[in-house]
Design an enzyme around this catalytic site. Structure first.
Site, PDB file in Angstrom:
ATOM      1  CE  LYS A 272      -3.236   0.848  -4.009  1.00 41.85           C
ATOM      2  NZ  LYS A 272      -2.775  -0.456  -3.526  1.00 41.85           N
TER       3      LYS A 272
ATOM      4  CD  GLU B 291      -0.983  -4.651  -4.942  1.00 45.90           C
ATOM      5  OE1 GLU B 291      -1.118  -3.546  -4.370  1.00 45.90           O
ATOM      6  OE2 GLU B 291      -0.243  -4.825  -5.928  1.00 45.90           O
TER       7      GLU B 291
ATOM      8  CB  CYS C  72      12.983   3.401   1.391  1.00 49.37           C
ATOM      9  SG  CYS C  72      12.540   4.413   2.786  1.00 49.37           S
TER      10      CYS C  72
HETATM   11  P1  NAD Z   1       5.436  -0.604  -5.756  1.00 48.85           P
HETATM   12  O1  NAD Z   1       5.840   0.600  -6.526  1.00 48.85           O
HETATM   13  O2  NAD Z   1       5.434  -1.907  -6.475  1.00 48.85           O
HETATM   14  O3  NAD Z   1       3.945  -0.434  -5.179  1.00 48.85           O
HETATM   15  C1  NAD Z   1       3.569   0.685  -4.411  1.00 48.85           C
HETATM   16  C2  NAD Z   1       2.088   0.970  -4.608  1.00 48.85           C
HETATM   17  O4  NAD Z   1       1.840   1.280  -5.978  1.00 48.85           O
HETATM   18  C3  NAD Z   1       1.156  -0.196  -4.247  1.00 48.85           C
HETATM   19  O5  NAD Z   1       0.063   0.314  -3.538  1.00 48.85           O
HETATM   20  C4  NAD Z   1       0.729  -0.769  -5.606  1.00 48.85           C
HETATM   21  O6  NAD Z   1      -0.588  -1.265  -5.577  1.00 48.85           O
HETATM   22  C5  NAD Z   1       0.836   0.426  -6.539  1.00 48.85           C
HETATM   23  N1  NAD Z   1       1.287   0.074  -7.895  1.00 48.85           N
HETATM   24  C6  NAD Z   1       2.201  -0.865  -8.238  1.00 48.85           C
HETATM   25  N2  NAD Z   1       2.392  -0.867  -9.560  1.00 48.85           N
HETATM   26  C7  NAD Z   1       1.578   0.087 -10.082  1.00 48.85           C
HETATM   27  C8  NAD Z   1       1.338   0.565 -11.403  1.00 48.85           C
HETATM   28  N3  NAD Z   1       1.951   0.054 -12.464  1.00 48.85           N
HETATM   29  N4  NAD Z   1       0.457   1.573 -11.556  1.00 48.85           N
HETATM   30  C9  NAD Z   1      -0.188   2.112 -10.493  1.00 48.85           C
HETATM   31  N5  NAD Z   1       0.007   1.686  -9.221  1.00 48.85           N
HETATM   32  C10 NAD Z   1       0.883   0.694  -9.011  1.00 48.85           C
HETATM   33  O7  NAD Z   1       6.359  -0.651  -4.452  1.00 48.85           O
HETATM   34  P2  NAD Z   1       6.474  -1.810  -3.364  1.00 48.85           P
HETATM   35  O8  NAD Z   1       7.166  -2.982  -3.987  1.00 48.85           O
HETATM   36  O9  NAD Z   1       5.180  -2.015  -2.697  1.00 48.85           O
HETATM   37  O10 NAD Z   1       7.452  -1.110  -2.286  1.00 48.85           O
HETATM   38  C11 NAD Z   1       8.850  -1.181  -2.358  1.00 48.85           C
HETATM   39  C12 NAD Z   1       9.435   0.060  -2.982  1.00 48.85           C
HETATM   40  O11 NAD Z   1       9.059   1.205  -2.219  1.00 48.85           O
HETATM   41  C13 NAD Z   1      10.956   0.063  -2.989  1.00 48.85           C
HETATM   42  O12 NAD Z   1      11.399   0.563  -4.231  1.00 48.85           O
HETATM   43  C14 NAD Z   1      11.330   1.016  -1.852  1.00 48.85           C
HETATM   44  O13 NAD Z   1      12.586   1.641  -1.989  1.00 48.85           O
HETATM   45  C15 NAD Z   1      10.219   2.004  -1.950  1.00 48.85           C
HETATM   46  N6  NAD Z   1      10.037   2.741  -0.700  1.00 48.85           N
HETATM   47  C16 NAD Z   1      10.457   4.032  -0.670  1.00 48.85           C
HETATM   48  C17 NAD Z   1      10.343   4.765   0.508  1.00 48.85           C
HETATM   49  C18 NAD Z   1      10.826   6.188   0.578  1.00 48.85           C
HETATM   50  O14 NAD Z   1      10.608   6.825   1.579  1.00 48.85           O
HETATM   51  N7  NAD Z   1      11.463   6.714  -0.450  1.00 48.85           N
HETATM   52  C19 NAD Z   1       9.786   4.165   1.649  1.00 48.85           C
HETATM   53  C20 NAD Z   1       9.359   2.844   1.570  1.00 48.85           C
HETATM   54  C21 NAD Z   1       9.487   2.137   0.376  1.00 48.85           C
END
Ligand code: NAD
Length: 489
Positions: free
Chosen positions: A173, A176, A281
């Site tokens: 997935k 979005e 990240c």
């Molecule tokens: P996000 O947590 O908002 O979303 C990630 C995924 O989770 C998406 O597919 C989204 O649809 C889903 N999602 C969002 N809220 C949800 C909920 N309440 N319940 C279930 N699913 C949900 O993250 P983002 O804004 O897309 O990405 C940025 C974040 O990712 C930053 O915090 C960054 O540090 C982190 N990140 C970490 C790494 C790592 O390797 N540690 C790598 C890349 C990004």
């Protein structure tokens, strides 16, 4: 405007969902696509297709499974520009950043092609007279990945090639916010000709995620995103008995010692903090200068921040694009305000950026905040934007205390010419990825992409042998074949 489709059982399927999320080009502000917000029915169709494809795929010899990956690798390489364009349009990166992202994706496919070697088991003869014992790795079953917005082309490949090479079937997935990149990539996956159901894609947001976490046929889940969601994924998937790894957010410190090569340190820290508009990240977001390092670093980093060419990633000479959305821009500008309210000094203030020709874009210029107080709200919050905070201390000891006080542990870096200081830092810093004179310590595909503390929930990481361990389950066979039984021959 492109219609985002799901890919299930080897077919492109238009979703019937009434609800959708707008996909906005963050540089132009234009709507470029709409993501259908699919729910349990679509996830169930994908999981069922993957479950049906599993028995034949797991019996396909590993050597044959990787032939599909060789083909995928070649298609990704020959379509790198087309994929990079999609990344720029929906995620706001520069074209070079987007291409670099795909280099890392391809590297993972290449590494997974070594699976016949990496998946082999172990054997011990005569653990008791005439009894042998062997350990095999078998696939886990149907596996799923939930992706974030910031690397729409790379992060899927921390998992997809290993999951498939190990004999699992798979559901992914995308975020979005950035579904276009995976539409391009799945057109290539379709060309590869995997057996139907081996690899599936569903689009959506929370409802799709929850359906993945709850689906009984899905045996393992990998996630990358923010820490609160990572924790939620970890707990909910584990409660349902699934294998799970969840990478979370970060607040990456970098320590600058006075003996560092200052030109190199400034160049690398600037690239790390402001590259991809700070939405990596592994971006360093917090500089701790030690003793005499403060002044020379401060002057040069401000100069470097002011000189960045900000604009649309498809335009020539642009060094930094917009952040992902207007909401993100407002959040980041709000956090800069919080820092200033709490006593930080904005040496370079990127708020209110207006880029001619792109007035509707979500741009913030590079920002440098000095005197960020340890323990203040800003020092503890992941900003995920082009904002660099500075704090000054007198000793390496104090710097290490600050590095280790935070809740995150994704990456910590040091710039120094002293091997002894570097060794002490890498020994004591509590982070999963350590950079020594490196700004983005991103592990190659044949190493685990680590992460500690609130930056990671689970034990086995993505990439390399960790991925092989994660996507296989061990079986131990103890066998006895009495010698007498061979007398007939
Ligand atoms: P996000 O947590 O908002 O979303 C990630 C995924 O989770 C998406 O597919 C989204 O649809 C889903 N999602 C969002 N809220 C949800 C909920 N309440 N319940 C279930 N699913 C949900 O993250 P983002 O804004 O897309 O990405 C940025 C974040 O990712 C930053 O915090 C960054 O540090 C982190 N990140 C970490 C790494 C790592 O390797 N540690 C790598 C890349 C990004």
């Amino acid at each position: 405007m492109e219609t985002i489709k799901n890919y299930i059982n080897g077919q492109w399927i238009e979703a019937a969902e009434a609800e959708y999320a707008s996909v906005i080009n963050p540089a132009t502000g234009e709507e470029v696509a709409r993501t259908p917000l699919c729910g349990p029915e679509v996830v169930d169709a994908a999981a069922q297709a993957a479950a049906a494809a599993l028995p034949a795929w797991r019996r396909t010899p590993a050597q044959d499974r990787i032939q599909y990956l060789f083909k995928l690798r070649d298609l990704l390489k020959s379509h790198q520009d087309e994929i990079a364009r999609a990344i720029v349009i929906e995620a706001g990166k520069t074209f070079d950043e987007a291409k670099a992202e795909m280099v890392r994706a391809i590297e993972n496919v290449e590494t997974a092609c070594g699976i016949p070697m990496m998946m082999k088991g172990e054997i011990a003869e005569d653990i008791a007279p005439g009894i042998d014992e062997r350990m095999l790795r078998q696939p886990v079953g149907v596996c799923a990945t939930i992706c974030p917005f910031n690397f729409p082309g790379m992060i899927p490949f921390w998992y997809l090639p290993y999951a498939l090479a190990c004999g699992n079937t798979y559901v992914i997935k995308p975020s979005e916010k950035v579904p276009l990149t995976m539409q391009v990539i799945f057109r290539l996956i379709d060309q590869v000709g995997f057996p139907a159901g081996v690899v599936n894609m569903v689009n959506g947001a929370k409802a799709a995620v929850d359906a993945i976490l709850d689906h009984p046929a899905i045996r393992a889940v990998t996630f990358v995103g923010s820490s609160p969601v990572a924790r939620y994924i970890y707990l909910r998937a584990a409660e349902r008995g699934k294998r799970v790894q969840a990478q979370g957010g970060a607040k990456n410190p970098v320590v600058i010692l006075p003996d560092a090569d200052m030109d190199m340190a400034v160049r690398i820290v600037s690239d790390s903090a402001f590259g991809c508009a700070g939405q990596r990240c592994l971006a360093v977001s917090w500089v701790v200068t030690v003793d005499q390092a403060r002044q020379p670093f401060l002057e040069r980093i401000c100069e470097s921040a002011r000189s960045k060419v900000v604009g649309y990633g498809l335009d020539q000479g642009v060094q930094m694009g917009p952040v992902i959305s207007q909401a993100a821009r407002e959040r980041i500008e709000g956090l800069i305000g919080v820092g200033v309210r709490d006593g930080a000094q904005a040496l370079v203030d990127g708020r209110g950026a207006l880029i001619p020709g792109y007035e509707k874009g979500s741009f913030i210029r590079p920002t440098v905040l000095d005197h960020v107080q340890p323990g203040s709200e800003l020092s503890k919050t992941e900003i995920f934007g082009p904002v660099l905070s500075l704090t000054h201390v007198n000793t390496l000891e104090e710097a290490l205390e600050l590095v280790n006080a935070g809740v995150y542990g994704n990456q910590a870096s040091i710039f120094t010419a002293s091997g002894a200081a570097a060794r002490r830092f890498s020994y004591e810093a509590q982070a999963g990825n350590i950079g020594i004179n490196i700004g983005v310590a991103a592990p190659m595909a044949f190493f685990p992409f680590s992460g500690w503390k609130d930056s990671f929930f689970g034990d086995l990481h993505g990439q390399g042998m960790d991925a092989v361990e994660f996507f296989t389950q061990k079986k131990v066979v103890v066998e006895r074949w009495p010698k007498d039984w061979s007398r007939q021959f």
